[in-house]
Motif scaffolding. Structure first.
Motif, PDB file in Angstrom:
ATOM      1  N   ARG A 395       0.851  -1.178   0.000  1.00  0.00           N
ATOM      2  CA  ARG A 395       0.000   0.000   0.000  1.00  0.00           C
ATOM      3  C   ARG A 395       0.899   1.244   0.000  1.00  0.00           C
ATOM      4  N   PHE A 396       0.445   2.297  -0.708  1.00  0.00           N
ATOM      5  CA  PHE A 396       1.231   3.523  -0.846  1.00  0.00           C
ATOM      6  C   PHE A 396       0.391   4.714  -0.416  1.00  0.00           C
ATOM      7  N   GLU A 397       0.877   5.446   0.551  1.00  0.00           N
ATOM      8  CA  GLU A 397       0.184   6.643   1.020  1.00  0.00           C
ATOM      9  C   GLU A 397       1.126   7.837   0.902  1.00  0.00           C
ATOM     10  N   TRP A 412       6.149   8.753  -0.633  1.00  0.00           N
ATOM     11  CA  TRP A 412       5.073   7.856  -0.215  1.00  0.00           C
ATOM     12  C   TRP A 412       5.569   6.935   0.901  1.00  0.00           C
ATOM     13  N   ALA A 413       4.730   6.718   1.895  1.00  0.00           N
ATOM     14  CA  ALA A 413       4.972   5.679   2.894  1.00  0.00           C
ATOM     15  C   ALA A 413       4.427   4.371   2.344  1.00  0.00           C
ATOM     16  N   VAL A 414       5.233   3.318   2.439  1.00  0.00           N
ATOM     17  CA  VAL A 414       4.873   2.014   1.872  1.00  0.00           C
ATOM     18  C   VAL A 414       4.648   1.032   3.012  1.00  0.00           C
ATOM     19  N   THR A 415       3.516   0.336   2.971  1.00  0.00           N
ATOM     20  CA  THR A 415       3.205  -0.645   3.996  1.00  0.00           C
ATOM     21  C   THR A 415       2.771  -1.954   3.349  1.00  0.00           C
ATOM     22  N   LEU A 424      10.057   3.838   2.767  1.00  0.00           N
ATOM     23  CA  LEU A 424       9.656   5.120   2.194  1.00  0.00           C
ATOM     24  C   LEU A 424      10.118   5.146   0.745  1.00  0.00           C
ATOM     25  N   PHE A 425       9.224   5.610  -0.140  1.00  0.00           N
ATOM     26  CA  PHE A 425       9.553   5.703  -1.561  1.00  0.00           C
ATOM     27  C   PHE A 425       9.506   7.156  -1.997  1.00  0.00           C
TER      28      PHE A 425
END
Length: 700
Positions: A395-397, A412-415, A424-425
């Motif tokens: 998931r990317f936020e 983007w924070a990646v989970t 982190l991307f």
């Protein structure tokens, strides 16, 4: 790989307060541990490097002088824990020098490169340290598989750096490393100067003839960013040069742009790279000989999946013959178009893209300006994220209130699907004069567990032409493929699941590292991905089925040309590094011309990367005698995607789980042949590659 003035400090990151240095802080209190870019100024790096180098030297000295019996923990793991401050300073600095540099950073880069090279040599040539590493007994300590792999990689690295040499050749190897750092930096900075210093003005409708609206807008934006009195300019950003060569009906202007693009680094004067190349080739040959190898190519490939220059060259020859045959057919078709258009000339290299686009329209009823409205940058980013979500549950936020080194940077924070953090991307997508050309992936921080549960901070850097303010940036299909390619590298860094930093992420064999990136490109070409994400930037309507069918039918169009321009570069790279010609005074252009003559290079096609601007192989050793790795990895990726086809689902969960475990998440835990076999059940065949490139019929 929007233009801030390259002759001033990066104004997106304000200088820190007087008397403070962010690198003096043990940890950064920024969100996600990002570098506090707004507080970092160029003058911070000199003291930070000095302090971090001294600390690392002390750590290494303590390990080498340890009077305890050598063990994995007090020697190998201790080395893995050492140098964390230096890693932090260096990763921040070199990411900035590639993505958003300025004269102050470039001056530091020229100074620090040789110092870091000498520092590395001092470690690898430290006899006491090498003796301790050699005495670690894996069997006596009952080491696990990962620990054994780390130990083996350390021993391999030390031997390849000259640890077994006598004192005099050791000293010479260290001198070569230091000089090579100087030369690689000069090569890169010369190339950036040539690229940022050129612009082709387009004034009036005659100069703009044939250019579609998207390219006119991009050229106008480039003119605004460059300043001056021109309404439109073409720079040496590939996202401007390529479409200009495709669409411009002004043959004279196409020639000027093409000449500038293909002659970077050889214009004479201070930015000419030819003498630098001569010295680099000579030093590489000398170092290889000191280490007991026949040539630099033999040295380089000794520690790869291919194993030898012969194996790599055999693959290149197997691809070259059908590619050249296919290109000859394409050339005949293009020449016929020239004649049909009333052109009284033989097609040249600066004509190929223009007439290839005409042929594509004729054969497939499609042109780039018809496709681009459906490939907005935002849409392609979301397609790459959605593919990762469907394959790996990611998931990317997007996060906004965080430090960034340029206003265009997105984060983007990646989970994972369960909400657990992955990393982190960072996406840096637009061309600017302060950024070197090309596209790449890098890390501000790599994943590991030795020092705690360290999550990666990964960046993708592109050079897309930025749309005018308020307008979405539209991509060509090749641009979209580049984004997917680099995001495949990013996933290799983000999904890394190892304990030891040495094995993390993309720290794999040079001819295996392109597998995750090239494999990821396949999903962009899948109808179900395009149906969902290729939507018109104004209306939101999906790409019409007829256009989608024509786009996919044209996938192998012009592949003779594409394969020839790539393979020629790989062959010249390998031939150059199999030779010791540099020791007698290499004339690089004459050598290149002779190598191309011997393989019967078509006169109408130019190498993708001519030697004076071949940054892959001369800005550093990374791809030197290793440019073949793209095609080597393409054998792997074509075969690997067939695993999903055979499963009957391009997002098959079981196949994706194996892919994550043994490829994207595995770092350098295994030999690449073992890793691929663990995923696929066997080693690959070249047949899927030839089919993918449309060369099967030509090869028959």
């Amino acid at each position: 790989m929007t233009v801030e003035t390259p002759h001033a400090p990066a104004r997106d990151a304000a200088p820190g307060a007087a008397g403070t240095n962010p690198f003096d802080e043990a940890q950064w209190s920024t969100p996600y541990g990002l570098p506090p870019f707004e507080r970092i100024a160029p003058e911070h790096f000199g003291p930070a490097f000095a302090k971090a180098l001294a600390a690392h030297q002390a750590e290494i000295a303590a390990i080498a002088a340890d009077d305890r019996a050598s063990s994995f923990d007090n020697t190998i793991a201790a080395m893995e824990r050492a140098g964390q401050d230096l890693d932090r300073v260096a990763s921040t600095f070199f990411n900035l020098t590639g993505s958003h540099t300025n004269p102050a950073l470039q001056a530091i880069e020229r100074d620090i490169g040789p110092k870091l090279a000498r520092h590395g040599s001092a470690i690898y040539l430290n006899a006491d340290l090498w003796a301790r590493i050699a005495r670690v007994d894996a069997d006596a300590e009952h080491l696990g598989e990962e620990e054994r792999r780390v130990l083996d990689r350390y021993r391999t690295r030390f031997r390849r750096a000259g640890a077994d040499l006598a004192p005099e050749p050791k000293e010479r190897v260290a001198e070569i490393a230091s000089r090579m750092a100087v030369l690689g930096t000069r090569f890169s900075q010369n190339l950036l100067a040539d690229e940022s210093g050129f612009s082709l003005p387009l004034d009036g409708e005659d100069d703009l003839a044939g250019l579609p609206e998207f390219l006119r807008e991009a050229a106008a934006e480039a003119a605004t960013e460059r300043g001056g009195g021109n309404s439109h300019v073409i720079t040496l950003s590939r996202s401007l040069v390529d479409p200009f060569l495709v669409f411009s009906t002004r043959r004279d202007l196409r020639e000027r742009a093409y000449e500038a693009w293909t002659h970077r680094g050889e214009g004479g004067g201070e930015t000419d790279n030819r003498a630098i190349i001569t010295e680099i080739v000579a030093l590489r040959a000398e170092r290889a000989r000191l280490l007991g190898f026949e040539s630099f190519a033999h040295f380089k490939l000794d520690d790869t999946m291919a194993g030898s220059p012969d194996a790599a060259m055999q693959l290149l020859r197997e691809v070259w013959a059908p590619a050249r045959q296919r290109a000859a057919k394409e050339r005949g078709q293009l020449q016929a178009l020239v004649q049909a258009d009333g052109g009284n000339f033989t097609i040249q290299a600066h004509d190929w893209r223009h007439y290839a686009e005409k042929l594509r329209r004729a054969e497939h009823d499609i042109d780039e300006s018809e496709i681009k409205p459906y490939l907005s940058l935002e849409g392609v980013i979301q397609a790459s994220f959605d593919t990762a979500s469907r394959l790996f549950g990611l998931r990317f936020e997007e996060v906004r209130d965080v430090p960034r080194y340029h206003a265009d940077l997105r984060i983007w924070a990646v989970t994972n699907a369960d909400g657990s953090p992955v990393g982190l991307f960072l996406g840096d997508y637009f061309a600017r004069a302060s950024k070197r050309s090309g596209a790449w992936m890098s890390a501000f921080r790599s994943q590991e567990r030795l020092s705690g549960d360290i999550k990666p901070i990964i960046v993708n850097v592109m050079n897309f032409a930025k749309a005018p303010k308020g307008e979405p940036t539209l991509l060509s299909f090749d641009d979209a493929r580049t984004l997917f390619h680099e995001f495949g590298h990013a996933l290799h860094g983000l999904l890394s699941d190892v304990t030891y930093p040495l094995l993390s992420g993309t720290s794999v064999s040079g001819d295996f590292v392109e597998l995750p990136s090239q494999l990821y490109e396949h999903w962009l070409e899948q109808p179900e991905v395009l149906r969902q994400h290729a939507r018109h930037y104004r209306t939101g309507a999906p790409m019409p089925e007829d256009l989608l069918s024509r786009l996919l039918a044209a996938r192998t169009f012009n592949q003779g040309f594409s394969t020839v321009e790539y393979t020629a570069s790989a062959i010249v790279d390998m031939t150059l590094h199999l030779s010791a010609a540099g020791e007698a005074g290499l004339d690089v252009l004459a050598f290149e011309a002779d190598a191309l003559r011997r393989i019967a290079m078509p006169a109408e096609i130019t190498m993708r990367h001519r030697s004076p601007h071949f940054a892959h192989i001369f800005s550093g050793d990374g791809y030197a005698a290793g440019y073949y790795s793209y095609i080597w990895s393409e054998v792997l990726d074509a075969d690997a995607f067939d695993a999903f086809r055979e499963a009957g689902d391009i997002f098959d969960p079981e196949t994706a789980a194996r892919l994550r475990r043994f490829v994207y998440g595995a770092g350098n835990l295994r030999d690449p042949r073992e890793a691929y076999t663990a995923f696929r059940g066997r080693l690959p065949s070249i047949d899927p590659l030839l089919k993918k490139r449309g060369l099967v019929q030509a090869a028959a």
